[in-house]
Design a protein around this motif. Sequence first.
Motif, PDB file in Angstrom:
ATOM      1  N   UNK A 102      47.837  41.189  24.246  1.00  0.00           N
ATOM      2  CA  UNK A 102      49.035  40.558  24.732  1.00  0.00           C
ATOM      3  C   UNK A 102      49.806  40.846  25.445  1.00  0.00           C
ATOM      4  N   UNK A 103      50.741  39.841  25.979  1.00  0.00           N
ATOM      5  CA  UNK A 103      51.706  40.548  27.438  1.00  0.00           C
ATOM      6  C   UNK A 103      52.888  40.593  26.858  1.00  0.00           C
ATOM      7  N   UNK A 104      52.974  40.617  25.678  1.00  0.00           N
ATOM      8  CA  UNK A 104      55.033  41.562  25.157  1.00  0.00           C
ATOM      9  C   UNK A 104      55.119  43.035  25.377  1.00  0.00           C
ATOM     10  N   UNK A 105      53.229  43.860  25.530  1.00  0.00           N
ATOM     11  CA  UNK A 105      53.464  45.331  24.992  1.00  0.00           C
ATOM     12  C   UNK A 105      53.232  45.800  26.881  1.00  0.00           C
ATOM     13  N   UNK A 106      53.911  45.104  27.811  1.00  0.00           N
ATOM     14  CA  UNK A 106      53.378  45.120  29.564  1.00  0.00           C
ATOM     15  C   UNK A 106      54.905  46.077  29.698  1.00  0.00           C
ATOM     16  N   UNK A 153      47.273  38.678  28.822  1.00  0.00           N
ATOM     17  CA  UNK A 153      47.226  37.924  29.619  1.00  0.00           C
ATOM     18  C   UNK A 153      48.491  38.332  30.485  1.00  0.00           C
ATOM     19  N   UNK A 154      48.801  36.849  31.646  1.00  0.00           N
ATOM     20  CA  UNK A 154      50.228  37.161  31.808  1.00  0.00           C
ATOM     21  C   UNK A 154      51.223  36.212  31.172  1.00  0.00           C
ATOM     22  N   UNK A 155      52.396  36.833  31.051  1.00  0.00           N
ATOM     23  CA  UNK A 155      53.279  35.790  29.856  1.00  0.00           C
ATOM     24  C   UNK A 155      53.461  34.633  28.901  1.00  0.00           C
ATOM     25  N   UNK A 156      53.091  33.937  30.259  1.00  0.00           N
ATOM     26  CA  UNK A 156      52.437  32.728  30.290  1.00  0.00           C
ATOM     27  C   UNK A 156      50.942  31.858  29.718  1.00  0.00           C
ATOM     28  N   UNK A 157      50.425  32.749  29.296  1.00  0.00           N
ATOM     29  CA  UNK A 157      49.501  32.196  28.735  1.00  0.00           C
ATOM     30  C   UNK A 157      48.864  30.001  27.917  1.00  0.00           C
ATOM     31  N   UNK A 158      47.900  29.816  29.372  1.00  0.00           N
ATOM     32  CA  UNK A 158      47.940  28.520  29.689  1.00  0.00           C
ATOM     33  C   UNK A 158      46.610  27.894  28.816  1.00  0.00           C
ATOM     34  N   UNK A 159      47.046  27.386  27.369  1.00  0.00           N
ATOM     35  CA  UNK A 159      45.234  27.309  26.680  1.00  0.00           C
ATOM     36  C   UNK A 159      44.683  26.068  27.656  1.00  0.00           C
ATOM     37  N   UNK A 160      45.474  25.129  28.072  1.00  0.00           N
ATOM     38  CA  UNK A 160      44.788  24.208  28.635  1.00  0.00           C
ATOM     39  C   UNK A 160      44.746  23.967  30.635  1.00  0.00           C
ATOM     40  N   UNK A 183      51.502  34.271  34.890  1.00  0.00           N
ATOM     41  CA  UNK A 183      50.640  32.904  34.283  1.00  0.00           C
ATOM     42  C   UNK A 183      49.578  32.851  34.477  1.00  0.00           C
ATOM     43  N   UNK A 184      48.871  32.205  33.417  1.00  0.00           N
ATOM     44  CA  UNK A 184      47.280  32.429  33.655  1.00  0.00           C
ATOM     45  C   UNK A 184      46.785  31.603  32.610  1.00  0.00           C
ATOM     46  N   UNK A 185      45.672  30.577  32.791  1.00  0.00           N
ATOM     47  CA  UNK A 185      44.699  30.098  32.586  1.00  0.00           C
ATOM     48  C   UNK A 185      43.843  30.868  31.255  1.00  0.00           C
ATOM     49  N   UNK A 186      43.876  30.352  30.249  1.00  0.00           N
ATOM     50  CA  UNK A 186      42.302  30.500  29.305  1.00  0.00           C
ATOM     51  C   UNK A 186      41.227  31.265  30.122  1.00  0.00           C
ATOM     52  N   UNK A 187      41.355  29.678  31.156  1.00  0.00           N
ATOM     53  CA  UNK A 187      39.561  29.945  31.758  1.00  0.00           C
ATOM     54  C   UNK A 187      39.725  30.888  33.150  1.00  0.00           C
ATOM     55  N   UNK A 188      40.588  31.010  33.696  1.00  0.00           N
ATOM     56  CA  UNK A 188      41.286  32.210  34.883  1.00  0.00           C
ATOM     57  C   UNK A 188      41.226  34.056  34.166  1.00  0.00           C
ATOM     58  N   UNK A 189      41.226  33.117  32.995  1.00  0.00           N
ATOM     59  CA  UNK A 189      41.514  34.632  32.234  1.00  0.00           C
ATOM     60  C   UNK A 189      40.055  35.002  31.598  1.00  0.00           C
ATOM     61  N   UNK A 190      39.127  33.886  31.326  1.00  0.00           N
ATOM     62  CA  UNK A 190      38.239  34.411  30.943  1.00  0.00           C
ATOM     63  C   UNK A 190      36.741  34.783  32.266  1.00  0.00           C
ATOM     64  N   UNK A 205      41.653  51.499  28.711  1.00  0.00           N
ATOM     65  CA  UNK A 205      42.475  51.521  29.967  1.00  0.00           C
ATOM     66  C   UNK A 205      43.265  50.195  29.438  1.00  0.00           C
ATOM     67  N   UNK A 206      44.618  50.368  29.877  1.00  0.00           N
ATOM     68  CA  UNK A 206      44.494  48.745  29.462  1.00  0.00           C
ATOM     69  C   UNK A 206      44.919  47.883  31.736  1.00  0.00           C
ATOM     70  N   UNK A 207      44.991  47.034  31.107  1.00  0.00           N
ATOM     71  CA  UNK A 207      44.967  46.268  32.254  1.00  0.00           C
ATOM     72  C   UNK A 207      45.222  44.611  31.613  1.00  0.00           C
ATOM     73  N   UNK A 208      46.024  44.436  33.236  1.00  0.00           N
ATOM     74  CA  UNK A 208      46.556  42.817  32.849  1.00  0.00           C
ATOM     75  C   UNK A 208      45.777  41.828  33.538  1.00  0.00           C
ATOM     76  N   UNK A 209      46.135  40.119  33.965  1.00  0.00           N
ATOM     77  CA  UNK A 209      45.614  39.444  35.013  1.00  0.00           C
ATOM     78  C   UNK A 209      46.655  38.724  34.555  1.00  0.00           C
ATOM     79  N   UNK A 210      46.566  38.015  35.586  1.00  0.00           N
ATOM     80  CA  UNK A 210      48.183  37.272  35.937  1.00  0.00           C
ATOM     81  C   UNK A 210      47.549  35.970  37.296  1.00  0.00           C
TER      82      UNK A 210
END
Length: 212
Positions: A102-106, A153-160, A183-190, A205-210
């Motif tokens: 999740x993004x909340x722990x960033x 993921x980014x704070x705004x995690x966009x399903x579609x 923000x990031x889409x599920x597809x780009x996160x994948x 490690x913990x990484x993040x994707x935006x």
Amino acid sequence: MTDLAMAVVAANGKVGSAVVREAVGRGIDVTAVVRHQNTTPAQHVLIKDLFDLTAADLKPFDVVVDAFGAFKLEELPEHMTSLKHLADALSYSKTRLLVVGGAGSLYINPEHTQELKDTPDFPQAAYPLSKIMSRSLEQLRLREEVRWTYVSPAANFVADGPRTGKYLLRGEEYSTNENGESTISYADYAIGMVDEAVSGDHIHQRISLIGE
């Protein structure tokens, strides 16, 4: 084409299915781990509840992606118990564990003492989930015998959202792109998740994707 063998736990979920599609599209051998009938394009299926998975079930895989999600208030503790179960099954194993986080722990400060979930503008409706996921990450950090990577993921995690084919790889701290957006889409996160599955560059490690 790659020789990587991947299992995606909770593959029928929105994030899990996005990871399956991305991995299959790259020629990765994917097993969907689902409780009921598989709805993904994975080449193989293991119908089994997450909490019933054993070390023997997971031994054949190079990577296990944990895409488990629970959102009802009474089910939130399962984020901790499910992750512990998978970590126990993979203890002292060569198999890597990649966790959809999740993004909340960033962190929002360089000292890593304050988290995004504790800021005034953080959505209160998302706080209980973010709190339990943050605790799950804390427990995961103690598992030196597990080859884990936690992917926020980014704070705004966009399903579609669209698959742009681009993302920015970041670390433990909350960040934005050049437009000031997180923000990031599920597809780009994948895409980023599968890239990490292939590379194995961020074990323990913990990484993040935006999105760009």
